[in-house]
Design a protein around this motif. Sequence first.
Motif, mmCIF file in Angstrom:
data_model
loop_
_atom_site.group_PDB
_atom_site.id
_atom_site.type_symbol
_atom_site.label_atom_id
_atom_site.label_comp_id
_atom_site.label_asym_id
_atom_site.label_seq_id
_atom_site.Cartn_x
_atom_site.Cartn_y
_atom_site.Cartn_z
ATOM 1 N N TYR A 11 109.487 -47.884 84.444
ATOM 2 C CA TYR A 11 109.786 -48.320 85.805
ATOM 3 C C TYR A 11 110.871 -47.414 86.400
ATOM 4 O O TYR A 11 110.790 -47.010 87.565
ATOM 5 C CB TYR A 11 110.245 -49.783 85.812
ATOM 6 N N PHE A 12 111.869 -47.077 85.586
ATOM 7 C CA PHE A 12 112.919 -46.158 86.023
ATOM 8 C C PHE A 12 112.309 -44.836 86.482
ATOM 9 O O PHE A 12 112.631 -44.332 87.558
ATOM 10 C CB PHE A 12 113.923 -45.915 84.897
ATOM 11 N N PHE B 197 118.415 -50.055 84.361
ATOM 12 C CA PHE B 197 116.964 -50.184 84.319
ATOM 13 C C PHE B 197 116.553 -50.513 82.888
ATOM 14 O O PHE B 197 116.783 -49.721 81.976
ATOM 15 C CB PHE B 197 116.271 -48.883 84.750
ATOM 16 N N GLU B 198 115.961 -51.676 82.686
ATOM 17 C CA GLU B 198 115.556 -52.089 81.346
ATOM 18 C C GLU B 198 114.295 -51.366 80.878
ATOM 19 O O GLU B 198 114.117 -51.140 79.695
ATOM 20 C CB GLU B 198 115.335 -53.595 81.308
ATOM 21 N N ASP B 199 113.440 -51.013 81.800
ATOM 22 C CA ASP B 199 112.165 -50.380 81.478
ATOM 23 C C ASP B 199 112.203 -48.909 81.890
ATOM 24 O O ASP B 199 112.253 -48.595 83.089
ATOM 25 C CB ASP B 199 111.038 -51.107 82.216
ATOM 26 N N PRO B 200 112.183 -47.979 80.928
ATOM 27 C CA PRO B 200 112.263 -46.558 81.278
ATOM 28 C C PRO B 200 111.075 -46.068 82.103
ATOM 29 O O PRO B 200 111.209 -45.136 82.901
ATOM 30 C CB PRO B 200 112.332 -45.839 79.932
ATOM 31 N N LEU C 85 121.435 -51.424 95.768
ATOM 32 C CA LEU C 85 121.717 -51.375 94.334
ATOM 33 C C LEU C 85 120.831 -50.332 93.642
ATOM 34 O O LEU C 85 121.315 -49.530 92.844
ATOM 35 C CB LEU C 85 121.507 -52.753 93.709
ATOM 36 N N GLU C 86 119.555 -50.331 93.968
ATOM 37 C CA GLU C 86 118.656 -49.355 93.348
ATOM 38 C C GLU C 86 119.052 -47.925 93.724
ATOM 39 O O GLU C 86 119.055 -47.032 92.877
ATOM 40 C CB GLU C 86 117.206 -49.617 93.731
ATOM 41 N N GLU C 87 119.414 -47.700 94.981
ATOM 42 C CA GLU C 87 119.836 -46.355 95.397
ATOM 43 C C GLU C 87 121.063 -45.891 94.621
ATOM 44 O O GLU C 87 121.130 -44.742 94.177
ATOM 45 C CB GLU C 87 120.139 -46.334 96.895
ATOM 46 N N ARG C 88 122.039 -46.763 94.466
ATOM 47 C CA ARG C 88 123.256 -46.389 93.728
ATOM 48 C C ARG C 88 122.925 -46.093 92.270
ATOM 49 O O ARG C 88 123.423 -45.143 91.688
ATOM 50 C CB ARG C 88 124.305 -47.492 93.795
#
Length: 162
Positions: free
Chosen positions: A121-122, A116-119, A88-91
């Motif tokens: 962390y993104f 991603f709720e937190d930019p 999921l994170e890769e996609r």
Amino acid sequence: RTPDIAQRPMLLDALLDSVLLRVASAQGGVKTAGCGIDLRIEKVLEWLHSNLNARHTVDSLARVAGLSRSQFCSLFRAGMGRSPQEYLEERRLELARFYLISSAHSIREIAEHVGFEDPFYFRTRFKRRFEQGPSAIRKARAGRDGRAGKSAHLSSWVQSPE
């Protein structure tokens, strides 16, 4: 015949999905239909791609597959070569990279749009995946085509399954 404007997001959606799956497959990361993936996992993949920016838990994905959590994780890893969370994170990061290159949306907007709720962390996860941050990707693109990261062809969000 040129597709109606209303149909263009759907066509872009399908095109993006195809491109991202081919890129991932070329990198050895995705097995496509007919390559030993359980049909229940394929169902989850279709659902995930259609709801990429939604909150997902392993339990909710297992429910979509109609499997227990442990069965789901085992089948997913066997078919995809990674955990559901990693996939999921890769996609999400691949889609974010696409938007950084092809749109004028802010990094914060793109992060939120892909789930991603937190930019911050993104940015951390993006840099870890691509070895450069989102700003560097956008600046490199702007330098190549002489623009500051703006693109007329993606002025609004494409609802991508990928």
